[in-house]
Design an enzyme around this catalytic site. Structure first.
Site, mmCIF file in Angstrom:
data_model
loop_
_atom_site.group_PDB
_atom_site.id
_atom_site.type_symbol
_atom_site.label_atom_id
_atom_site.label_comp_id
_atom_site.label_asym_id
_atom_site.label_seq_id
_atom_site.Cartn_x
_atom_site.Cartn_y
_atom_site.Cartn_z
ATOM 1 N N SER A 24 -4.082 -0.190 -3.263
ATOM 2 C CA SER A 24 -4.737 -0.200 -4.582
ATOM 3 C C SER A 24 -5.759 0.905 -4.794
ATOM 4 O O SER A 24 -6.162 1.135 -5.934
ATOM 5 C CB SER A 24 -5.428 -1.543 -4.803
ATOM 6 O OG SER A 24 -4.654 -2.335 -5.653
ATOM 7 N N LYS A 70 -4.970 3.412 -7.314
ATOM 8 C CA LYS A 70 -5.158 3.144 -8.745
ATOM 9 C C LYS A 70 -6.261 4.029 -9.336
ATOM 10 O O LYS A 70 -6.279 4.292 -10.533
ATOM 11 C CB LYS A 70 -5.439 1.657 -8.962
ATOM 12 C CG LYS A 70 -4.180 0.829 -8.659
ATOM 13 C CD LYS A 70 -4.392 -0.667 -8.588
ATOM 14 C CE LYS A 70 -3.056 -1.332 -8.250
ATOM 15 N NZ LYS A 70 -3.111 -2.658 -7.738
ATOM 16 N N TYR A 78 4.995 3.702 -8.919
ATOM 17 C CA TYR A 78 3.896 2.813 -8.498
ATOM 18 C C TYR A 78 4.007 2.467 -7.003
ATOM 19 O O TYR A 78 3.025 2.558 -6.262
ATOM 20 C CB TYR A 78 3.922 1.542 -9.361
ATOM 21 C CG TYR A 78 2.940 0.491 -8.898
ATOM 22 C CD1 TYR A 78 1.588 0.587 -9.204
ATOM 23 C CD2 TYR A 78 3.363 -0.591 -8.118
ATOM 24 C CE1 TYR A 78 0.675 -0.364 -8.762
ATOM 25 C CE2 TYR A 78 2.458 -1.547 -7.672
ATOM 26 C CZ TYR A 78 1.123 -1.426 -7.989
ATOM 27 O OH TYR A 78 0.219 -2.367 -7.532
ATOM 28 N N TYR A 128 -11.162 -6.854 -6.647
ATOM 29 C CA TYR A 128 -10.326 -7.939 -7.165
ATOM 30 C C TYR A 128 -11.212 -9.045 -7.747
ATOM 31 O O TYR A 128 -12.256 -8.766 -8.334
ATOM 32 C CB TYR A 128 -9.397 -8.500 -6.074
ATOM 33 C CG TYR A 128 -8.641 -7.451 -5.303
ATOM 34 C CD1 TYR A 128 -7.807 -6.541 -5.946
ATOM 35 C CD2 TYR A 128 -8.742 -7.362 -3.923
ATOM 36 C CE1 TYR A 128 -7.100 -5.592 -5.231
ATOM 37 C CE2 TYR A 128 -8.034 -6.416 -3.206
ATOM 38 C CZ TYR A 128 -7.221 -5.527 -3.867
ATOM 39 O OH TYR A 128 -6.532 -4.583 -3.158
ATOM 40 N N VAL A 153 -4.940 -3.491 -0.243
ATOM 41 C CA VAL A 153 -4.471 -4.469 0.737
ATOM 42 C C VAL A 153 -4.011 -3.835 2.060
ATOM 43 O O VAL A 153 -3.676 -4.535 2.998
ATOM 44 C CB VAL A 153 -3.366 -5.400 0.164
ATOM 45 C CG1 VAL A 153 -3.898 -6.258 -0.961
ATOM 46 C CG2 VAL A 153 -2.140 -4.611 -0.267
#
Ligand code: GLU
Length: 317
Positions: free
Chosen positions: A74, A77, A201, A253, A271
């Site tokens: 992540s 991102k 992605y 998160y 993760v």
């Protein structure tokens, strides 16, 4: 020794103490079990690196498994968001495609998609998939090449590349992300071809980095977008600011509020066990610890950052 704004000082000794403290908690977590290739990683690894840029030359301090490769997950991102904002402009992106609010739901949650016209923020999976569809390029290959080139510059490492087995593993098991993407397409948020967007992605999540790389990326964010090594402007300052704000409110998160209270640094986790932490005007920190808590954040990583936040004079609150 790394000077942190002249008062708080990060030394090898301090990081060693942080590592020792963080290691006490690692056994309480587990590697990400929903991606088979990530589940196989040794959960007892832990490392941390800080890149300070107070003086003329950036300084690097690191301990533990700071040079062990892991997948960015992540934390990618952040980089896809930089590209999409550059390509489409912040008004379009943050108005039509994603919001900027925390959700309080898990990162891969599907529950709010039906009640809102767009994903809550670009750091949950739905938001990041929508953002990925806004990156310019004629094919997934071309888009991924742009992502990789920027990642290498931000991390100050020309060797960064794709971890092919994690990519395949994600692709084979990513049905939840597939569901999110098709829903986004049906509601007019995702642009272009769904499978091509998902492929991009999955690849972006599967890029291999180290805690040192993540510390370098964080240092650029902390330095208002300028690379402390090359002095090249790599992120538009308005993007760097927006990203740091989003890191603070949505980066950990549905544990972001608790992390803000216990640590108080802007941060983005993945993760794969990474955490990126930009401390504005001072340093970038990169963490690696693949043993995760139930929210998907590195257990040992959070504990090391808690330790550092107690010792440093860097306070946001
Ligand atoms: N590739 C992971 C997924 O999509 C990224 C999740 C994360 O690091 O938060 O599920």
């Amino acid at each position: 020794m790394l000077l942190a704004g002249g008062t708080g000082v990060v030394t090898q000794e301090l990081l060693k103490d942080a590592l020792k403290y963080g290691k006490c908690f690692v056994r309480n977590g587990n590697t990400a079990n929903y991606i088979p290739e990530l589940q196989r990683v040794n959960k007892y690894q832990l490392g941390i690196c800080a890149v300070g840029f107070d003086g003329d030359l950036p300084e690097v301090v690191e301990v533990g498994d700071s040079r062990v490769p892991f997948t960015i997950q992540s934390i990618s991102k952040i980089i896809s968001l930089i590209l999409a904002v550059r390509d489409r402009g912040p008004d379009y992106l943050f108005h039509d495609k994603v919001g900027v609010e925390p959700t309080g739901d898990p990162f891969n949650s599907i529950v709010k998609l039906e009640t809102k016209s767009r994903p809550f923020n670009p750091f949950i999976n739905a938001g990041a998939i929508a953002v990925a569809s806004c990156i310019n390029g004629t094919s997934a290959d071309e888009k991924f090449d742009r992502f990789l080139e920027l990642t290498r510059k931000l991390c100050n490492n020309k060797e960064i590349s794709l971890n092919e087995s994690v990519y395949q593993s994600e692709k084979e098991t990513g049905d939840r992300n597939r569901a999110l993407a098709y829903y986004l397409k049906a509601s007019g948020v995702l642009e272009g071809d769904v499978e091509e967007c998902l492929d991009l992605y999955f690849r972006m999540c599967s890029v291999s980095v180290t805690a040192l790389d993540i510390a370098n990326l964080s240092a650029v964010l902390a330095n208002q977008g300028k690379c402390p090594f090359s002095k090249e402007m790599l992120i538009e300052p308005h993007s760097a600011k927006a990203i740091r704000a989003l890191m603070l409110t949505c980066g950990m998160y549905d544990g972001s509020g608790e992390f803000a209270m216990s640590v108080g640094f802007p941060a983005k986790s993945g993760v794969g066990g990474g955490i990126a932490v930009p401390l504005v005007g001072r340093m970038g920190i990169g963490v690696f610890g693949p043993s995760l808590d139930e929210k998907g954040n590195s257990i040992g990583g959070i504990k090391m950052l808690e330790f550092l936040s107690e010792k440093l004079d860097y306070q946001l609150f």
